[in-house]
Structure formats: C-alpha cells, structure tokens
Write a protein that holds these residues in place. Structure first.
Motif, mmCIF file in Angstrom:
data_model
loop_
_atom_site.group_PDB
_atom_site.id
_atom_site.type_symbol
_atom_site.label_atom_id
_atom_site.label_comp_id
_atom_site.label_asym_id
_atom_site.label_seq_id
_atom_site.Cartn_x
_atom_site.Cartn_y
_atom_site.Cartn_z
ATOM 1 N N UNK A 100 10.359 -0.210 -21.854
ATOM 2 C CA UNK A 100 8.948 -0.891 -21.709
ATOM 3 C C UNK A 100 7.965 0.258 -21.372
ATOM 4 N N UNK A 101 8.337 1.283 -20.648
ATOM 5 C CA UNK A 101 7.566 2.158 -19.995
ATOM 6 C C UNK A 101 6.988 3.208 -21.297
ATOM 7 N N UNK A 115 21.870 -1.807 -18.025
ATOM 8 C CA UNK A 115 21.136 -2.127 -19.048
ATOM 9 C C UNK A 115 19.601 -2.315 -18.799
ATOM 10 N N UNK A 116 19.471 -2.795 -17.387
ATOM 11 C CA UNK A 116 17.751 -3.062 -17.216
ATOM 12 C C UNK A 116 17.447 -1.628 -17.206
ATOM 13 N N UNK A 156 3.273 -11.367 -27.377
ATOM 14 C CA UNK A 156 3.556 -10.342 -26.745
ATOM 15 C C UNK A 156 4.406 -10.755 -25.219
ATOM 16 N N UNK A 157 4.682 -11.929 -25.284
ATOM 17 C CA UNK A 157 5.285 -12.640 -23.769
ATOM 18 C C UNK A 157 6.762 -12.170 -23.971
ATOM 19 N N UNK A 158 7.402 -11.992 -25.125
ATOM 20 C CA UNK A 158 8.886 -11.859 -25.341
ATOM 21 C C UNK A 158 9.186 -10.773 -25.937
ATOM 22 N N UNK A 159 9.902 -9.986 -25.512
ATOM 23 C CA UNK A 159 10.499 -8.766 -26.298
ATOM 24 C C UNK A 159 12.045 -9.064 -26.667
ATOM 25 N N UNK A 160 12.299 -8.547 -27.841
ATOM 26 C CA UNK A 160 13.537 -8.653 -28.536
ATOM 27 C C UNK A 160 14.022 -7.290 -28.297
ATOM 28 N N UNK A 161 15.347 -7.166 -27.938
ATOM 29 C CA UNK A 161 16.014 -5.802 -28.085
ATOM 30 C C UNK A 161 17.433 -5.883 -28.735
ATOM 31 N N UNK A 162 17.556 -4.723 -29.388
ATOM 32 C CA UNK A 162 18.944 -4.768 -30.202
ATOM 33 C C UNK A 162 19.835 -3.973 -29.616
ATOM 34 N N UNK A 163 21.177 -4.508 -29.184
ATOM 35 C CA UNK A 163 22.134 -3.600 -28.767
ATOM 36 C C UNK A 163 23.257 -3.406 -29.854
ATOM 37 N N UNK A 168 17.381 -0.493 -28.672
ATOM 38 C CA UNK A 168 16.111 -0.507 -29.391
ATOM 39 C C UNK A 168 15.572 -1.391 -29.301
ATOM 40 N N UNK A 169 14.089 -1.578 -29.413
ATOM 41 C CA UNK A 169 13.215 -2.571 -29.554
ATOM 42 C C UNK A 169 13.170 -3.267 -30.838
#
Length: 133
Positions: free
Chosen positions: A24-25, A16-17, A101-108, A93-94
């Motif tokens: 992120x890249x 997952x990471x 910009x300090x927290x990213x939320x991703x959808x699984x 997905x993002x």
C-alpha cells in the motif's frame, strides 16, 4: 533479525497485514477493501511430508483456490489450518485494483510445504513467511 519462534493465527494475520501495508505504501494505494487470491507454487524438486501432501492435494487443490477471492480472515483460516505449521514462504504481490480503486486484489503465491516457525523463510522482512514482490 531474530528467528521466529512462535506462530499462531493472530501472528500470521498481523504479518500478512504488514506485507499488504508495505505494498500500500510503496504503490500509494488508497483502497477500502482487500481480496486475496491464493496460488500454490509448484516445487517439483522438493520432498514433501504427510502434512505437505495434505496441503498440496486438499487445502491448495485447484477446486479450493483457483480463481477464488478470499477475505483476509478466510485466507488466514485456510493457510493456518495446521498451526504452528504454516507455508514455508509466501510471496505477496498486487494483482490489481477494482471498483474505481476501492478494492485491491493481492496474490499470495505460497509454498505447499508446511514448516514450524523457526524454519520459515523471509525472517529478515520482520513478517515471515511473507515477502513482498
């Protein structure tokens, strides 16, 4: 790419990471924290076994996952409740970036079907069952 033969919570977390790092890249993100939204993907034309039904009706029930932000560890615990069986596929997905910009939320987006490691989809990514979308 080799077939996946083992799965445990540590391997699942690492995979997952790797998927999150690809996003992120790709998107050149510099977040400090992540949150995960887990969304079951309906697969009406697929037959489900007993574990799949538990996954669909209990683990991924709307009252457990709808609009809830999970930490990485919480998501791993939830999706790996029946290791070595894990969801057949998970699209990552993002969903958005919060707190300047300090927290990213991703959808699984995940399959409710649990399968053993050798049956997981997206082995070609190197981090099955995840695929970045």
């Amino acid at each position: 790419m080799e077939r996946i033969t083992r799965m445990d919570k540590g391997i699942f977390r690492t995979n997952l990471l790797q998927a999150l790092d690809e996003i992120r890249t790709r998107d050149q993100l510099l977040y400090e924290d992540i949150q995960l939204l887990i969304e079951p993907a309906p697969e009406p034309d697929k037959s489900l076994n007993g574990a799949d039904e538990l996954m669909r009706l209990v683990v991924l029930a709307p009252e457990n996952v709808a609009d809830r932000h999970f930490t990485l560890e919480e998501a791993v615990e939830l999706l790996c409740w029946h290791v070595p069986l894990v969801p057949l596929w998970i699209d990552v997905s993002l969903s958005g970036v919060e707190q300047e910009g300090k927290r990213a939320v991703f959808k699984l987006m995940c399959s409710p079907r649990l399968r053993k490691p050798t049956q997981l989809l997206h082995a070609e990514t190197g981090y099955a069952p995840f695929r970045v979308t």
